[in-house]
Design a protein around this motif. Structure first.
Motif: not given
Ligand code: 5AD
Ligand code: FES
Length: 342
Positions: A12-19, A202-204
């Motif tokens: 249940h973890q993802l970094t900003e770059d992974e998202l 709005q950006t991804l």
């Protein structure tokens, strides 16, 4: 891609770059929706919680560029239900079989804490759980409303991009929105937030940050949907709305906040005829059928073509139960509290 999603299912973890990477990859859609569906089933089960939505007023002093209720929109017939009408709708909610009512409206100045207090007390006496969606208020108001019987509060952050937020919500202050959400959590409301997906500019990456904000706030609920351009607003010429990006933000939210309540929203159903069913199969576990009646139901026009606007509350309930049964899901008989399982 798939190993990354599988890791998120476990941790249940993802970094900003992974998202961001997952949001950018169209190939991730299918595996993400399936993964969110599995996580939803594991943590919150197959039951769907229904919340009866009462849209009590479309009067609003604000000027949000995306919203049909904005004060400068003179093309909208304005209404305000009386306290008696609101309580009568709550009584109907009980008869229809709902356990929760959601009181949602513009930031109508008529509805002070003094006006709300007896309404909430009467609704509470019916045995209902009360969710409020009244917008930004001072801390004292949130405290008094809780005292009067409110259990939950919905306040979307709309976007965590401060510059975008202040551009689209003229006269409003992003920090105050954050303050409201912090207050609601501190007062132990079950707190719901969420965003619009697909606002021009709005950006991804900003959507990736929105998801991390839900986690940081420790949201109990997250409701989000596609931005639908409204012809009576300054954003009328924005591109046509899309369902997939909103579903993706929702599915990623389910991976990171596995046990929260996530509604399949009306905006999703408005963009695609089976939008809510797709959402329920991609991480959602709540639906908020509208039980407002008559003119009010038609005039709570945030955006055009709102799904179910022309239906009756009874028909909606039946229609939904059939659709849920068809996908192997049942209507919960409980109150659908957020119980932490992580
Ligand atoms: N399209 C989709 N959602 C909208 N909302 C307001 N206007 C629109 C629109 N044009 C959403 C906002 C608000 C919620 C009640 O409705 O996110 O918080
Ligand atoms: Fe409203 Fe189907 S849910 S008509």
């Amino acid at each position: 891609m798939v190993p990354l999603i599988e890791r998120a299912v476990q941790t249940h973890q993802l970094t900003e770059d992974e998202l961001l990477f997952l949001l950018q990859s169209p190939q991730a859609d299918g595996p993400l929706f399936a993964a969110a569906d599995r996580v939803r089933r594991h943590y919150v089960g197959d039951e769907v919680h229904l919340r009866a939505l009462i849209e009590f007023s479309n009067i609003c002093p604000n000027q949000c560029l995306y919203c049909g209720l904005r004060a400068p929109n003179t093309r909208l017939a304005r209404y305000r239900l009386t306290p008696q009408q609101i309580v009568a709708l709550a009584q109907k909610a009980v008869q229809y079989g709902y356990k929760t009512v959601v009181l949602q409206g513009g930031e109508d100045p008529f509805f002070t804490v003094e006006v709300w207090t007896p309404i909430l007390q009467q609704i509470k006496a019916l045995g209902l759980v009360i969710t409020l969606s009244l917008g930004e208020r001072p801390s004292e108001d949130y405290r008094a409303l809780k005292q009067a019987g409110a259990d939950r509060y919905l306040l979307r952050i709309e976007t965590t991009d401060k510059a975008l937020y202040e551009k689209y919500n003229p006269g409003m202050c992003f920090e105050n929105r954050l303050r409201c959400l912090r207050d609601l959590k501190a007062l132990e409301y079950e707190t719901g937030t969420g965003v619009l997906v697909g606002l021009p500019g709005q950006t991804l990456r900003s959507l990736a940050r929105d998801i991390l904000y839900f986690k940081e706030l420790d949201a109990d609920m997250v409701g989000l949907g596609p931005f639908i351009p409204n012809p009576d607003t300054p954003l009328q010429d924005a591109p046509a709305p899309q369902l997939a990006p909103a579903l993706k933000v929702m599915a990623l939210t389910r991976l990171l906040l596995p046990d929260i309540n996530i509604p399949a929203t009306t905006a999703m159903e408005t963009v695609a005829p089976d939008g809510r069913i797709q959402a329920l199969q991609s991480g959602a576990n709540v639906v908020m059928p509208n039980i407002t009646e008559g003119e009010a139901r038609l005039n709570y026009a945030l955006y055009p073509g709102k799904a179910c606007a022309g239906e009756s509350p009874t028909r909606c309930r039946g229609c939904l139960e059939n659709k849920l049964r068809a996908i192997g899901r049942s209507v919960s008989q409980g109150s659908g509290w957020h119980t932490r399982k992580l």
